[in-house]
Design an enzyme around this catalytic site. Structure first.
Site, PDB file in Angstrom:
ATOM      1  N   ALA A  65       0.865  -1.182   0.000  1.00 30.98           N
ATOM      2  CA  ALA A  65       0.000   0.000   0.000  1.00 30.98           C
ATOM      3  C   ALA A  65       0.899   1.228   0.000  1.00 30.98           C
ATOM      4  CB  ALA A  65      -0.864  -0.011   1.253  1.00 30.98           C
ATOM      5  N   GLY A 109       0.754  -5.033   0.830  1.00 31.17           N
ATOM      6  CA  GLY A 109      -0.404  -5.117  -0.062  1.00 31.17           C
ATOM      7  C   GLY A 109      -0.082  -5.723  -1.415  1.00 31.17           C
ATOM      8  N   GLU A 112      -0.426  -9.263  -0.847  1.00 33.13           N
ATOM      9  CA  GLU A 112      -1.847  -9.551  -0.601  1.00 33.13           C
ATOM     10  C   GLU A 112      -2.666  -9.542  -1.899  1.00 33.13           C
ATOM     11  OE1 GLU A 112      -1.781  -6.461   2.459  1.00 33.13           O
ATOM     12  OE2 GLU A 112      -2.733  -7.879   3.807  1.00 33.13           O
ATOM     13  N   GLU A 132       4.531  -5.170   7.222  1.00 30.66           N
ATOM     14  CA  GLU A 132       3.754  -4.104   7.862  1.00 30.66           C
ATOM     15  C   GLU A 132       4.150  -3.886   9.321  1.00 30.66           C
ATOM     16  OE1 GLU A 132       2.521  -6.476   5.909  1.00 30.66           O
ATOM     17  OE2 GLU A 132       0.956  -5.684   4.595  1.00 30.66           O
TER      18      GLU A 132
END
Ligand code: CAA
Length: 258
Positions: A65, A109, A112, A132
């Site tokens: 992200a 992300g 993911e 993270e």
């Protein structure tokens, strides 16, 4: 339509989406995930598309992200307008087959989103991780749920708690990726797999995907019962009679793709 953060093309029945934010190692900002969701919606409606390949650059599939965007968010804004539920999940909700072709970093992300795809083909340079925890948070787009299902609890805990990266060889050994190929062959191999899928019966490919995904959600008895019903229903398709006739007649099957 022109997009700012992704490149989109179609080759035959395959749609190819390439993350394109080289200045940020393809960090998944709101604009990118919104564009991604828009294209997936269009591909889902497009009867000419039978499979999608999602890829990035040589250096990065996606480095997670966009941390600079996330930095400005607070609990209430994330709760009220959750990008992970709204746009990212478009990948998980996509009903047609979708393959992630991963080279370089697939972190946070990025890992993911790759795991939301049906399978991952990795280049020898791929690096997967859920770092993270180093940012004072945990994975927020399905990582704590999809990673243990893919690699088991021990490796998932190891990666999420230490934040370490897994190279392509370990990722293949652990079941996170289906194949590892030389970096220069990555897109060709992914396209070959996608083309092989895209010429099959599309409803059968979609039902197969739905059925395999059920294995992650329900118990064995219910899962087998679900599979049996879907299998039986496929005998209502012309593609079933075409596929079986073609085998008996020793010729290639010509599926209707719809
Ligand atoms: N968000 C925003 N920008 C990022 C980014 C990210 N996730 N990852 C890299 N970038 C930017 C860097 O800030 C840098 O920009 P500037 O040139 O403007 O400084 C540019 O991309 C190149 O990055 P580096 O200079 O850091 O490149 P490197 O080769 O030295 O390191 C890396 C590569 C190890 C991947 C490193 O960039 C890195 O650690 N990135 C962050 C990875 C990460 O923590 N991902 C998780 C994000 S949070 C998340 O994903 C939450 C969730 O679960 C949904």
């Amino acid at each position: 339509m022109a997009y700012k953060t992704i490149q989109v093309k179609t080759e035959g029945r395959v749609g190819v989406i390439t993350f394109s934010r080289p200045e940020a190692l393809n960090a998944l900002c709101d604009e990118l995930t919104t564009e991604l969701a828009t294209v997936l919606t269009a591909f889902e409606k497009d009867g000419g598309i039978g499979c999608v390949v999602l890829t990035g650059s040589k250096k990065a599939f996606a480095a997670g992200a966009d941390i600079k965007e996330l930095q400005a968010r607070d609990f209430v804004s994330l709760y009220m307008q959750d990008p992970f539920a709204e746009t990212w999940e478009a990948v998980a909700r996509f009903r047609k087959p979708i393959i992630a072709a991963v080279s370089g970093y697939a972190l946070g992300g990025g890992c993911e989103i790759a795991m939301m795809c049906d399978f991952i083909i990795a280049s020898q340079t791929a690096k997967f991780g859920q770092p993270e925890i180093n940012l004072g948070v945990m994975p927020g787009a399905g990582g704590t749920q999809r990673l243990p299902r893919a690699v088991g609890k021990a490796k998932a805990m190891d990666m999420c708690l230490t934040g370490r990266m897994m190279d392509a060889e370990e990722a293949e050994r652990s079941g996170l990726v289906s194949r590892v190929v030389p970096a220069e062959d990555l897109l060709d191999v992914a396209m070959e797999a996608a083309e092989a899928i895209a010429v099959k019966s599309l409803p059968v490919a979609m039902m197969t995907k739905e059925s395999v995904n059920r294995a992650y959600e329900i118990g064995l008895t219910e899962g087998v019962r679900f599979e049996r019903r879907v299998f039986q229903s496929q005998f209502a398709l012309e593609d079933q009679s075409e596929g079986m006739s073609a085998f008996a007649e020793k010729r290639a099957a010509h599926f209707k793709h719809r």
